[in-house]
Write a protein that holds these residues in place. Structure first.
Motif, mmCIF file in Angstrom:
data_model
loop_
_atom_site.group_PDB
_atom_site.id
_atom_site.type_symbol
_atom_site.label_atom_id
_atom_site.label_comp_id
_atom_site.label_asym_id
_atom_site.label_seq_id
_atom_site.Cartn_x
_atom_site.Cartn_y
_atom_site.Cartn_z
ATOM 1 N N MET A 98 51.803 19.368 60.373
ATOM 2 C CA MET A 98 51.310 18.039 60.096
ATOM 3 C C MET A 98 51.491 17.136 61.302
ATOM 4 O O MET A 98 50.726 16.207 61.481
ATOM 5 N N SER A 99 52.492 17.396 62.132
ATOM 6 C CA SER A 99 52.718 16.547 63.301
ATOM 7 C C SER A 99 51.567 16.644 64.296
ATOM 8 O O SER A 99 51.308 15.696 65.021
ATOM 9 N N ILE A 100 50.871 17.776 64.318
ATOM 10 C CA ILE A 100 49.711 17.919 65.202
ATOM 11 C C ILE A 100 48.633 16.919 64.795
ATOM 12 O O ILE A 100 48.006 16.281 65.634
ATOM 13 N N VAL A 101 48.425 16.764 63.511
ATOM 14 C CA VAL A 101 47.399 15.853 63.009
ATOM 15 C C VAL A 101 47.760 14.406 63.316
ATOM 16 O O VAL A 101 46.900 13.600 63.649
ATOM 17 N N ASN B 140 41.830 21.871 58.984
ATOM 18 C CA ASN B 140 41.224 22.882 58.116
ATOM 19 C C ASN B 140 42.288 23.638 57.317
ATOM 20 O O ASN B 140 42.088 23.938 56.143
ATOM 21 N N ALA B 141 43.408 23.925 57.946
ATOM 22 C CA ALA B 141 44.503 24.606 57.236
ATOM 23 C C ALA B 141 45.056 23.714 56.123
ATOM 24 O O ALA B 141 45.342 24.190 55.013
ATOM 25 N N TYR C 59 41.063 15.792 54.280
ATOM 26 C CA TYR C 59 41.320 16.561 55.503
ATOM 27 C C TYR C 59 40.064 17.277 55.979
ATOM 28 O O TYR C 59 39.801 17.365 57.186
ATOM 29 N N GLY C 60 39.269 17.766 55.047
ATOM 30 C CA GLY C 60 38.026 18.428 55.422
ATOM 31 C C GLY C 60 37.064 17.486 56.127
ATOM 32 O O GLY C 60 36.447 17.850 57.134
ATOM 33 N N ALA D 129 32.107 24.747 60.466
ATOM 34 C CA ALA D 129 31.743 25.607 59.338
ATOM 35 C C ALA D 129 32.887 25.692 58.326
ATOM 36 O O ALA D 129 32.665 25.553 57.112
ATOM 37 N N TYR D 130 34.100 25.921 58.816
ATOM 38 C CA TYR D 130 35.246 25.985 57.904
ATOM 39 C C TYR D 130 35.511 24.638 57.233
ATOM 40 O O TYR D 130 35.872 24.588 56.056
#
Length: 79
Positions: A1-4, A18-19, A35-36, A53-54
């Motif tokens: 989550m820290s990346i986001v 996406n994850a 999130y999508g 796509a994902y």
């Protein structure tokens, strides 16, 4: 989550979003969709087709689990 939370707009962030979207589509469809959609926006800016796509797929599944089948189909077809 820290990346986001860093605010970076790169493929690593898209993959993390996406994850997260995938992780929530069975437990919290609204978070999955949120999130999508973020992943869709960043993927579009980066022209990251795999991530896009994902993101559409996961967003579509979120809408499906929420019962919004029209929106689910629209997103799934975009993937």
């Amino acid at each position: 989550m820290s990346i986001v939370k860093t605010g970076e707009k790169d493929t690593i962030t898209v993959n993390a979003l996406n994850a997260l979207s995938k992780a929530f589509f069975n437990t919290d469809a609204d978070k999955s969709i949120l999130y999508g959609k973020k992943a869709i926006d960043i993927s579009t800016q980066l022209n990251f087709k795999t991530g896009l796509a994902y993101a559409f797929k996961h967003t579509g599944i979120g809408y499906f689990n929420k019962g919004d089948y029209k929106e689910a189909l629209k997103n799934y077809q975009s993937s």
